[in-house]
Scaffold this motif. Structure first.
Motif, PDB file in Angstrom:
ATOM      1  N   PRO A   3      11.006  -3.538  25.145  1.00 19.45           N
ATOM      2  CA  PRO A   3      11.483  -3.135  23.814  1.00 19.45           C
ATOM      3  C   PRO A   3      10.914  -4.024  22.713  1.00 19.45           C
ATOM      4  O   PRO A   3      10.453  -3.537  21.691  1.00 19.45           O
ATOM      5  N   PHE A   4      10.894  -5.326  22.978  1.00 22.18           N
ATOM      6  CA  PHE A   4      10.403  -6.252  21.966  1.00 22.18           C
ATOM      7  C   PHE A   4       8.938  -5.994  21.631  1.00 22.18           C
ATOM      8  O   PHE A   4       8.559  -5.888  20.462  1.00 22.18           O
ATOM      9  N   GLY A   5       8.135  -5.896  22.688  1.00 25.44           N
ATOM     10  CA  GLY A   5       6.698  -5.722  22.475  1.00 25.44           C
ATOM     11  C   GLY A   5       6.402  -4.430  21.741  1.00 25.44           C
ATOM     12  O   GLY A   5       5.615  -4.411  20.785  1.00 25.44           O
ATOM     13  N   ILE A   6       7.067  -3.358  22.144  1.00 18.63           N
ATOM     14  CA  ILE A   6       6.774  -2.053  21.532  1.00 18.63           C
ATOM     15  C   ILE A   6       7.232  -2.023  20.075  1.00 18.63           C
ATOM     16  O   ILE A   6       6.490  -1.609  19.186  1.00 18.63           O
ATOM     17  N   LEU A   7       8.445  -2.539  19.830  1.00 22.42           N
ATOM     18  CA  LEU A   7       8.942  -2.537  18.447  1.00 22.42           C
ATOM     19  C   LEU A   7       8.054  -3.403  17.560  1.00 22.42           C
ATOM     20  O   LEU A   7       7.737  -3.040  16.426  1.00 22.42           O
ATOM     21  N   ALA A   8       7.633  -4.565  18.103  1.00 17.72           N
ATOM     22  CA  ALA A   8       6.791  -5.443  17.295  1.00 17.72           C
ATOM     23  C   ALA A   8       5.471  -4.754  16.977  1.00 17.72           C
ATOM     24  O   ALA A   8       4.962  -4.836  15.851  1.00 17.72           O
ATOM     25  N   ALA A   9       4.910  -4.036  17.957  1.00 20.64           N
ATOM     26  CA  ALA A   9       3.647  -3.338  17.723  1.00 20.64           C
ATOM     27  C   ALA A   9       3.838  -2.237  16.699  1.00 20.64           C
ATOM     28  O   ALA A   9       3.000  -2.052  15.800  1.00 20.64           O
ATOM     29  N   ILE A  10       4.958  -1.513  16.802  1.00 14.27           N
ATOM     30  CA  ILE A  10       5.220  -0.447  15.825  1.00 14.27           C
ATOM     31  C   ILE A  10       5.374  -1.038  14.430  1.00 14.27           C
ATOM     32  O   ILE A  10       4.833  -0.519  13.455  1.00 14.27           O
ATOM     33  N   TYR A  11       6.037  -2.185  14.370  1.00 13.56           N
ATOM     34  CA  TYR A  11       6.163  -2.818  13.059  1.00 13.56           C
ATOM     35  C   TYR A  11       4.782  -3.142  12.500  1.00 13.56           C
ATOM     36  O   TYR A  11       4.463  -2.815  11.356  1.00 13.56           O
ATOM     37  N   LEU A  12       3.981  -3.786  13.322  1.00 13.07           N
ATOM     38  CA  LEU A  12       2.675  -4.241  12.833  1.00 13.07           C
ATOM     39  C   LEU A  12       1.810  -3.063  12.428  1.00 13.07           C
ATOM     40  O   LEU A  12       1.075  -3.131  11.451  1.00 13.07           O
ATOM     41  N   HIS A  13       1.893  -1.958  13.169  1.00 12.73           N
ATOM     42  CA  HIS A  13       0.969  -0.871  12.871  1.00 12.73           C
ATOM     43  C   HIS A  13       1.519   0.144  11.901  1.00 12.73           C
ATOM     44  O   HIS A  13       0.773   0.752  11.133  1.00 12.73           O
ATOM     45  N   GLU A  14       2.836   0.356  11.896  1.00  9.71           N
ATOM     46  CA  GLU A  14       3.380   1.448  11.079  1.00  9.71           C
ATOM     47  C   GLU A  14       4.080   0.962   9.812  1.00  9.71           C
ATOM     48  O   GLU A  14       4.030   1.616   8.794  1.00  9.71           O
ATOM     49  N   TYR A  15       4.779  -0.154   9.909  1.00 16.95           N
ATOM     50  CA  TYR A  15       5.602  -0.570   8.770  1.00 16.95           C
ATOM     51  C   TYR A  15       4.975  -1.667   7.934  1.00 16.95           C
ATOM     52  O   TYR A  15       5.163  -1.706   6.725  1.00 16.95           O
ATOM     53  N   ALA A  16       4.295  -2.623   8.619  1.00 16.01           N
ATOM     54  CA  ALA A  16       3.946  -3.873   7.948  1.00 16.01           C
ATOM     55  C   ALA A  16       3.058  -3.626   6.738  1.00 16.01           C
ATOM     56  O   ALA A  16       2.071  -2.911   6.821  1.00 16.01           O
ATOM     57  N   PRO A  17       3.453  -4.194   5.593  1.00 18.30           N
ATOM     58  CA  PRO A  17       2.582  -4.116   4.422  1.00 18.30           C
ATOM     59  C   PRO A  17       1.390  -5.047   4.613  1.00 18.30           C
ATOM     60  O   PRO A  17       1.424  -5.950   5.450  1.00 18.30           O
ATOM     61  N   LYS A  18       0.326  -4.813   3.867  1.00 20.69           N
ATOM     62  CA  LYS A  18      -0.848  -5.697   4.016  1.00 20.69           C
ATOM     63  C   LYS A  18      -0.641  -6.929   3.162  1.00 20.69           C
ATOM     64  O   LYS A  18      -1.028  -6.955   2.004  1.00 20.69           O
ATOM     65  N   ASN A  19       0.005  -7.939   3.700  1.00 19.41           N
ATOM     66  CA  ASN A  19       0.149  -9.167   2.915  1.00 19.41           C
ATOM     67  C   ASN A  19       0.035 -10.385   3.824  1.00 19.41           C
ATOM     68  O   ASN A  19      -0.227 -10.263   5.014  1.00 19.41           O
ATOM     69  N   TRP A  20       0.252 -11.550   3.256  1.00  9.90           N
ATOM     70  CA  TRP A  20       0.026 -12.788   4.011  1.00  9.90           C
ATOM     71  C   TRP A  20       1.019 -12.929   5.155  1.00  9.90           C
ATOM     72  O   TRP A  20       0.712 -13.468   6.214  1.00  9.90           O
TER      73      TRP A  20
END
Lengths: 447, 573
Positions: A216-233
């Protein structure tokens, strides 16, 4: 000559042979483990030998030829395994393995030579001189090279065969039978005989528990990085930490697991919930759960990277189409994106499991033991015992190879364990590889 | 409508939290290790202790006048509270006794070489004699059999010296009027100081664990103090500098845990372990880098697409080979083999490349004579490789016979070179094999992604394939190849199982290829479970883990920067 140099001919030859050498070394390694591991279960013929001219002939298994170059004499020796010895007062015998000179071996390979293994893991090689059929004490009379034959009770015998009489096919049958025994039995005789079932079981339970924690952790983190995360520092920072998490030496992760999970978290758990059992620790000592948690942290980046790769292969048009139909972002992700990326997640999970199954160093710190009295899963409530210590294939290999008193017994056993471990890991990796291939091909078609 | 929106919101928040938690987990590892290691660098402290805890029994008490050099009776009798005793005359003549059973046996006598001295003491529970001369210099000697070994001098405060008082096996107080100083003998470091009232001190008492001290200035004027010095084994910079420990002839870098040390004082210098790690990684890189890079370049640039794909897949598969298997093969197969066939190893190393060069030249020449293009044929190459290896096998015994009188090992022993069975060459090969796939994969990726327009342009200008490779492709891909090598190095530094199994695990200094080593990672895996919670040993091991973490962090960051740079470069082209 000048032209030869300018065209880089020697360099091309060098690089081609470098590739050949690399692959050759690896193939030799794999082949060696496969052959030696298999050989462990193939019934070897028994030979007869005499220690001195006067002594009685004994039976033994020919292990290999040894030439001692250090002594600068080209005398060939044969290493012979005499099996476990029944020591009686009359025979002052040296150890189980003997270095014999060629003239001590007798040419005769007796047909009645028997290989017997008892339930407790001891092995005997002897000549069958009779059978006891009386129901009270049925058994085999064996001539073990001692003054009188020995009766081995049928109740104690696990398996026996007459290797010098076996046909190729019968040997094959014995081979499979021994493999099955090896994979399903517990170790005996101080790890030098018996099977490796608890180690396989321990590895599987630990790895599955780890999978439950990391997925669950790995998949959610990947979804965050690819789908939600804004392009910032901050996103950049998270990406860097995923990348660096992957590069942390596994033993350092083990150190963190021991110092933080076991001593700090486990210690506090004990004080809160198991105060009545202190000072005997419950969770404040290495165990299954901490091992799984440590390895989950170690394999987290594997799952994240594989899942993210799968997400990025999904055509952007599908997301846009979903939005155009009025779906929210959550609906797009959970109903459109995630189901299609499921094979990628599975790939990541399999890779994580393969990585975890091969790790030994961190486990040495957080919960693996050389022999565990109880399996981590049994029929007693609460069925899964998270605080128990467990056995692990990789550590078992290390332990049998390095802590065993008799290196010769260990050698061929270690190859067999190595073969099992290697097969497990290669199979996992192969399945991940083909899964990923299929996924790539599928989305290439859509694109 | 509300529920759809809220579900969207909940999903966003949950996923975001998990995303951040990855960052948190990484930061936690760093911060936790730092927090654990911090107390190691806390200086020693003497602080005033409230009276209620002063009920601890004081086992050692020193009345100040008796050890004062001016008033002391000569000869002065000093002892370490255990089994050693020194009788010291006013002119520096000494007699050293050892207790055997109930009598004191004279072990040695002689002159210290000091014309006069003002205070002297023996450290409790050790063999060290401390003598202060008139110029505020403290000399320390210890007895090693029949010999006195000098340790570094310690310079005290330029004040009147009242007494030297032993605190522990390797620290002492120097007492001056109105001033108490605490020194560490092994490193000569000034640990802490305490200002005292001007009234003359009469008595000083120490508790058994040396954590409490009580000073008496009169019958009803006393004060308790706490001595705080948590990690004496590392306090004076022993981690990174050579230290002259008692019982040794000279200063050295020593890694000896409490269980292995003779006096149960751990000696924790990280130098032998760090050098072991660097040595192991260095030999592994020496073996892996050329092989992996050459193989990757060939795969990317010369192999047909189908074979390239297969090779890459195989290497990816091999990257997951459990290192415990490699370690076992190295220790039980490779190490005994190399010991027997060391000559063959060196002959192979020299002969195979030579034969390859020769064969390639001959082949080229022959093809040219036939007026044909000198293409690179696989079969001839494999044949010449096999020929090289076979020649080496045949030549090695003959050469060993001719040059080294039949045994290279005996010859090496004759030259004073110690050959250990589990040595750096073994590690180089085994760990080299473990890092080859990592270096190979990244190098291959970087080289094969060089834009085709570039290579085709250079080829169109008439350059040969090799010229294209060496003058165009490799320079463009250089940062990526550097990243690949660094990635391999990072893996080699953190590798554990191979090193536990095939190094011999003896902490040794130096880069001798025929000697083993003990690495940071091996020490972590072997010693962590046994180190007591809160001990200096455990904290130093955590420091070693932190060190590895920082090292691999730097390397990985560099790798990702280089990869980013090469990606941008390819985009620009």
């Amino acid at each position: 000559m000048r032209q030869w140099w300018q065209q880089g001919s020697p360099w091309v030859w060098f690089s081609a042979s470098a590739l050949l050498v690399c692959l050759g070394l690896f193939m030799a390694l794999l082949g060696l483990i496969a052959v030696k591991g298999m050989h462990h279960f193939w019934p070897a013929p028994l030979v007869q030998f005499q220690l001195t001219e006067q002594s009685r002939p004994q039976l033994g298994r020919l292990v290999r030829s040894v030439s001692d170059r250090a002594e600068r004499k080209d005398r060939a020796y044969r290493l012979v395994d005499r099996g476990d010895l029944i020591v009686d007062a009359s025979s002052q015998l040296p150890g189980r393995y003997l270095l014999l000179e060629a003239h001590q071996l007798l040419s005769d390979r007796p047909k009645q030579a028997v290989w017997v293994q008892l339930q407790d893991g001891r092995t005997f090689y002897g000549k069958q001189v009779g059978q006891e059929t009386a129901p009270s004490d049925a058994g085999l009379w064996l001539d073990l090279g001692m003054a009188a034959p020995v009766l081995i009770s049928a109740v104690e015998i696990r398996a026996y065969w007459l290797p010098n009489q076996l046909s190729f096919r019968q040997k094959g049958a014995v081979f499979w039978q021994e493999w099955r025994y090896f994979l399903t039995a517990s170790p005996s005789q101080n790890q030098s005989a018996g099977g490796i079932f608890p180690a396989i079981f321990g590895t599987l339970v630990m790895v599955l528990l780890m999978a439950v924690l990391v997925t669950p952790f790995g998949i959610l983190a990947a979804i965050y990085l690819h789908e939600y995360a804004p392009k910032n520092w901050l996103t950049q920072l998270i990406r860097t930490s995923v990348y660096n998490l992957a590069g942390i030496p596994s033993v350092v992760m083990g150190v963190f697991g021991l110092a933080f999970f076991v001593y700090v978290l486990g210690g506090s758990l004990d004080r809160l919930f198991y105060a009545d059992q202190l000072p005997a620790p419950t969770f404040g000592t290495p165990g299954l759960f901490w091992a799984a948690l440590t390895l989950a942290l170690l394999t987290l980046p594997v799952v994240i990277v594989a899942t993210e790769e799968g997400l990025s292969r999904l055509p952007q048009a599908q997301r846009l189409a979903s939005f155009a139909l009025g779906a929210t972002q959550a609906e797009t992700i959970w109903k459109v994106v995630a189901p299609q990326a499921a094979p990628a997640m599975l790939t990541g999970l399999i890779l994580a499991i393969a990585r975890a199954a091969g790790e030994v160093a961190p486990l040495m710190l957080v919960g693996v033991v050389k022999s565990a009295p109880q399996l981590p899963v049994d029929t007693q409530f609460p069925f899964i015992h998270l605080e128990r210590k467990f056995m692990h294939l990789g550590y078992h290999l290390y332990d049998v190879g390095f802590q065993s008193p008799d290196a010769e017994v260990a050698m061929s056993l270690v190859y067999a364990i190595g073969l099992v471990l290697l097969t497990l890991i290669l199979l996992l990796n192969l399945s991940a590889f083909f899964l990923r291939q299929r996924l790539r091909r599928k989305y290439r078609l859509i694109d | 409508m509300w529920t759809r929106k809220s579900r969207d919101c909940i999903s966003r928040v949950a996923v975001t939290l998990v995303g951040y938690s990855v960052l948190l987990a990484f930061a936690l590892i760093f911060i936790f290790l730092l927090w654990q290691v911090w107390p190691l660098f806390q200086p020693a402290k003497i602080s005033v202790q409230s009276l209620e805890s002063a009920s601890v029994t004081m086992v050692d008490s020193y009345s100040v006048q008796s050890t004062n050099g001016h008033t002391a009776t000569h000869p002065l009798m000093l002892d370490n509270g255990l089994d050693e005793r020194v009788q010291l005359q006013a002119d520096g003549y000494f007699q050293w006794y050892l207790r055997v059973g109930d009598d004191w046996q004279l072990q040695m006598q002689g002159h210290l070489g000091l014309a006069s001295w003002q205070a002297a003491t023996m450290l409790s529970g050790s063999r060290t004699l401390l003598v202060a001369d008139k110029n505020a210099q403290v000399y320390s000697w210890f007895r090693l059999h029949q010999e006195l070994i000098v340790r570094p001098r310690i310079t005290l405060r330029q004040m009147e010296l009242q007494a030297l008082i032993p605190v522990s096996a390797d620290s002492f107080f120097s007492l001056h009027p109105g001033q108490l100083d605490w020194y560490h003998v092994t490193t000569g470091k000034h640990l802490a100081e305490l200002q005292l009232p001007d009234t003359p001190l009469q008595q000083l008492q120490l508790s058994e664990d040396r954590q409490l001290m009580r000073l008496h200035w009169g019958p009803d004027h006393s004060q308790a103090y706490q001595l705080q010095w948590q990690h004496p084994a590392v306090a004076g910079g022993q981690l990174w500098s050579a230290v002259h420990y008692e019982g040794r002839r000279e200063a050295a870098y020593v890694w000896q845990t409490a269980a292995a040390a003779d006096d149960s004082n751990p000696r924790l210098s990280l130098i032998p372990l760090t050098s072991g790690t660097l040595k192991a990684a260095g030999y592994a890189m020496l073996f892996a880098t050329p092989l992996a890079i050459l193989a990757a370049v060939f795969t990317a640039f010369y192999l047909p697409e189908r074979w390239r794909y297969r090779t890459r897949a195989t290497m990816e598969m091999l990257e997951s080979m459990p290192t415990v298997i490699l370690g076992f093969i190295a220790a039980f197969l490779l190490a005994p083999w190399l010991e027997q066939q060391l000559m063959l190893f060196f002959v192979l190393l020299v002969l195979v490349p030579t034969v390859l060069v020769l064969c390639s030249a001959l082949w080229f020449h022959w093809r040219q004579r036939q007026q044909q293009q000198a293409e690179q044929p696989g079969a001839v190459l494999v044949l010449s490789l096999v020929a090289g290896i076979l020649t080496a096998f045949m030549l090695a015994p003959a050469l060993e016979h001719a040059w080294f009188d039949d045994s290279l090992l005996l010859w090496l022993a004759g030259q004073g070179i110690d050959y250990q069975q589990r040595n750096a060459l073994i590690i180089g090969m085994a760990m080299g094999l473990a890092v080859i796939p990592s270096i190979f994969s990244l190098t291959e990726e970087v080289v094969s992604q060089v834009p085709a327009s570039l290579t085709q342009g250079v080829l169109a200008l008439g350059a040969s394939r090799w010229q294209t490779l060496s003058s165009m492709v490799l320079p463009v891909a250089a940062p990526g190849i550097l990243a690949a090598v660094l990635l391999g190095l990072g893996r080699a530094l953190g590798e554990t199982m191979i090193l536990i199994m095939a190094t011999g695990n003896t902490p040794l200094l130096g880069f001798d290829p025929f000697e083993g080593m003990r690495t940071l990672t091996a020490s972590l895996a072997l010693e962590m479970p046994e180190a007591a919670v809160g001990s200096s040993h455990l904290k130093v091991l955590l420091l070693a883990a932190l060190l590895l973490l920082v090292l691999t962090f730097l390397i990985n960051t560099l790798v990702s920067l280089l990869r980013q740079r090469i990606r941008q470069r390819y985009l620009q082209l």
